[in-house]
Write a protein that holds these residues in place. Structure first.
Motif, short mmCIF file in Angstrom:
data_model
loop_
_atom_site.label_atom_id
_atom_site.label_comp_id
_atom_site.label_asym_id
_atom_site.label_seq_id
_atom_site.Cartn_x
_atom_site.Cartn_y
_atom_site.Cartn_z
N GLY A 3 -4.78 17.66 7.69
CA GLY A 3 -5.19 16.26 7.77
C GLY A 3 -4.10 15.36 8.28
N ILE A 4 -4.38 14.08 8.26
CA ILE A 4 -3.42 13.04 8.64
C ILE A 4 -3.07 12.31 7.35
CG2 ILE A 4 -2.99 11.03 10.09
CD1 ILE A 4 -5.46 11.95 11.76
N TRP A 5 -1.79 12.30 7.02
CA TRP A 5 -1.33 11.75 5.75
C TRP A 5 -0.34 10.62 5.98
CZ3 TRP A 5 -3.69 13.82 1.56
CH2 TRP A 5 -4.31 15.06 1.72
N GLN A 6 -0.39 9.61 5.14
CA GLN A 6 0.57 8.51 5.19
C GLN A 6 1.42 8.55 3.92
OE1 GLN A 6 -1.01 4.51 5.59
NE2 GLN A 6 0.97 3.77 6.32
N GLN A 7 2.73 8.47 4.12
CA GLN A 7 3.63 8.56 2.98
C GLN A 7 3.59 7.27 2.16
OE1 GLN A 7 7.81 9.15 3.83
NE2 GLN A 7 8.09 10.24 1.92
N MET A 8 3.63 7.44 0.86
CA MET A 8 3.62 6.32 -0.07
C MET A 8 5.00 6.18 -0.72
SD MET A 8 0.53 5.50 0.42
CE MET A 8 0.19 4.25 -0.79
N MET A 9 5.33 4.97 -1.08
CA MET A 9 6.59 4.70 -1.76
C MET A 9 6.22 4.03 -3.08
SD MET A 9 9.80 2.48 -0.31
CE MET A 9 8.77 1.07 0.06
N THR A 10 6.86 4.44 -4.16
CA THR A 10 6.57 3.86 -5.45
C THR A 10 7.54 2.71 -5.70
OG1 THR A 10 5.80 5.99 -6.28
CG2 THR A 10 6.36 4.31 -7.92
N ASN A 11 7.00 1.53 -5.93
CA ASN A 11 7.80 0.35 -6.26
C ASN A 11 7.64 0.06 -7.74
OD1 ASN A 11 8.70 -0.09 -3.68
ND2 ASN A 11 7.29 -1.74 -3.23
N GLU A 12 8.75 -0.26 -8.39
CA GLU A 12 8.73 -0.64 -9.80
C GLU A 12 9.27 -2.04 -9.95
OE1 GLU A 12 10.75 2.24 -12.20
OE2 GLU A 12 9.15 3.71 -11.95
N VAL A 13 8.58 -2.85 -10.74
CA VAL A 13 9.01 -4.21 -11.04
C VAL A 13 8.98 -4.37 -12.55
CG1 VAL A 13 8.49 -6.66 -10.73
CG2 VAL A 13 8.03 -5.05 -8.87
N VAL A 14 10.06 -4.93 -13.10
CA VAL A 14 10.13 -5.16 -14.54
C VAL A 14 9.80 -6.62 -14.81
CG1 VAL A 14 11.60 -5.08 -16.59
CG2 VAL A 14 11.88 -3.36 -14.79
N ASP A 15 8.78 -6.83 -15.65
CA ASP A 15 8.41 -8.18 -16.07
C ASP A 15 9.51 -8.65 -17.04
OD1 ASP A 15 7.40 -10.32 -17.71
OD2 ASP A 15 5.40 -9.85 -16.95
N GLU A 16 10.20 -9.71 -16.68
CA GLU A 16 11.34 -10.18 -17.48
C GLU A 16 10.94 -10.66 -18.86
OE1 GLU A 16 13.75 -12.92 -15.28
OE2 GLU A 16 13.86 -11.58 -13.56
N GLU A 17 9.76 -11.24 -19.00
CA GLU A 17 9.31 -11.75 -20.30
C GLU A 17 8.95 -10.63 -21.27
OE1 GLU A 17 6.28 -14.73 -20.37
OE2 GLU A 17 7.18 -15.81 -18.68
N THR A 18 8.20 -9.65 -20.77
CA THR A 18 7.69 -8.61 -21.67
C THR A 18 8.47 -7.30 -21.60
OG1 THR A 18 6.15 -7.77 -20.01
CG2 THR A 18 5.35 -9.54 -21.45
#
Length: 173
Positions: free
Chosen positions: A44-59
């Motif tokens: 098949g034809i595949w597109q690479q994904m990147m995992t982004n993480e963001v930390v909520d400063e309040e919680t």
């Protein structure tokens, strides 16, 4: 949107030109091969994904999201593959480049060995193998760990590196 559509059109055009079935699986099963776009397996034809993480400063809650990268992996029925990048230059023009290509063998239920013919960003990999342990959690997700079969100071040569790829879907209006 126009740039993405153009890139997908270029990829599909390239596949249409070089696509043919010479795979052992098709020859031995007697099945008619599926077009690479219709496949529900590894081909098949595949597109690479990147995992982004963001930390909520309040919680303190960590939020993760998968974001598409402009990198595509095309796995053909004839045992060949290539990886292609789309790069936007300073003038806003998108350039597509094949950065890595070769052949592959499926060795078991979850192991693919890629025989690297040419790797433009790391020429020391040319002529070597890359070992890919993979799962297909669903027909549109290709989750893998890879390790290059070379013992040099090349990232990916001493540790298993994870990647997630999503199947490129046929554009329907």
């Amino acid at each position: 949107m126009k740039k993405t559509f153009s890139l997908v059109a270029v990829i599909l055009g390239a596949i249409a030109i070089i696509s043919s079935c010479d795979c052992k699986e098709c020859k031995t099963s007697g099945e008619k091969p599926q077009h690479v776009v219709e496949s529900s397996g590894l081909v098949g034809i595949w597109q690479q994904m990147m995992t982004n993480e963001v930390v909520d400063e309040e919680t303190g809650l960590v939020l993760t999201a998968q974001v598409a990268r402009p990198r595509y992996k095309v796995i053909m029925t004839d045992g060949t593959y290539y990886i292609m990048d789309a790069v936007t230059d300073a003038n806003g023009v998108v350039h597509s480049n094949i950065v890595h290509y070769g052949t592959y063998d499926i060795v078991g239920d979850t192991l693919q060995v890629e025989h690297i013919e040419c790797c433009s960003f790391e020429p020391r990999l040319n002529g070597h193998d890359s070992y890919v342990r993979y799962t297909l959690p669903d027909v549109n997700t290709f989750s893998l760990y890879f390790k290059f079969g070379i013992e040099e100071e090349i990232p990916g040569s001493t540790e298993w590196t994870p990647e997630i790829w999503k199947r490129v879907q046929l554009f329907e209006q």
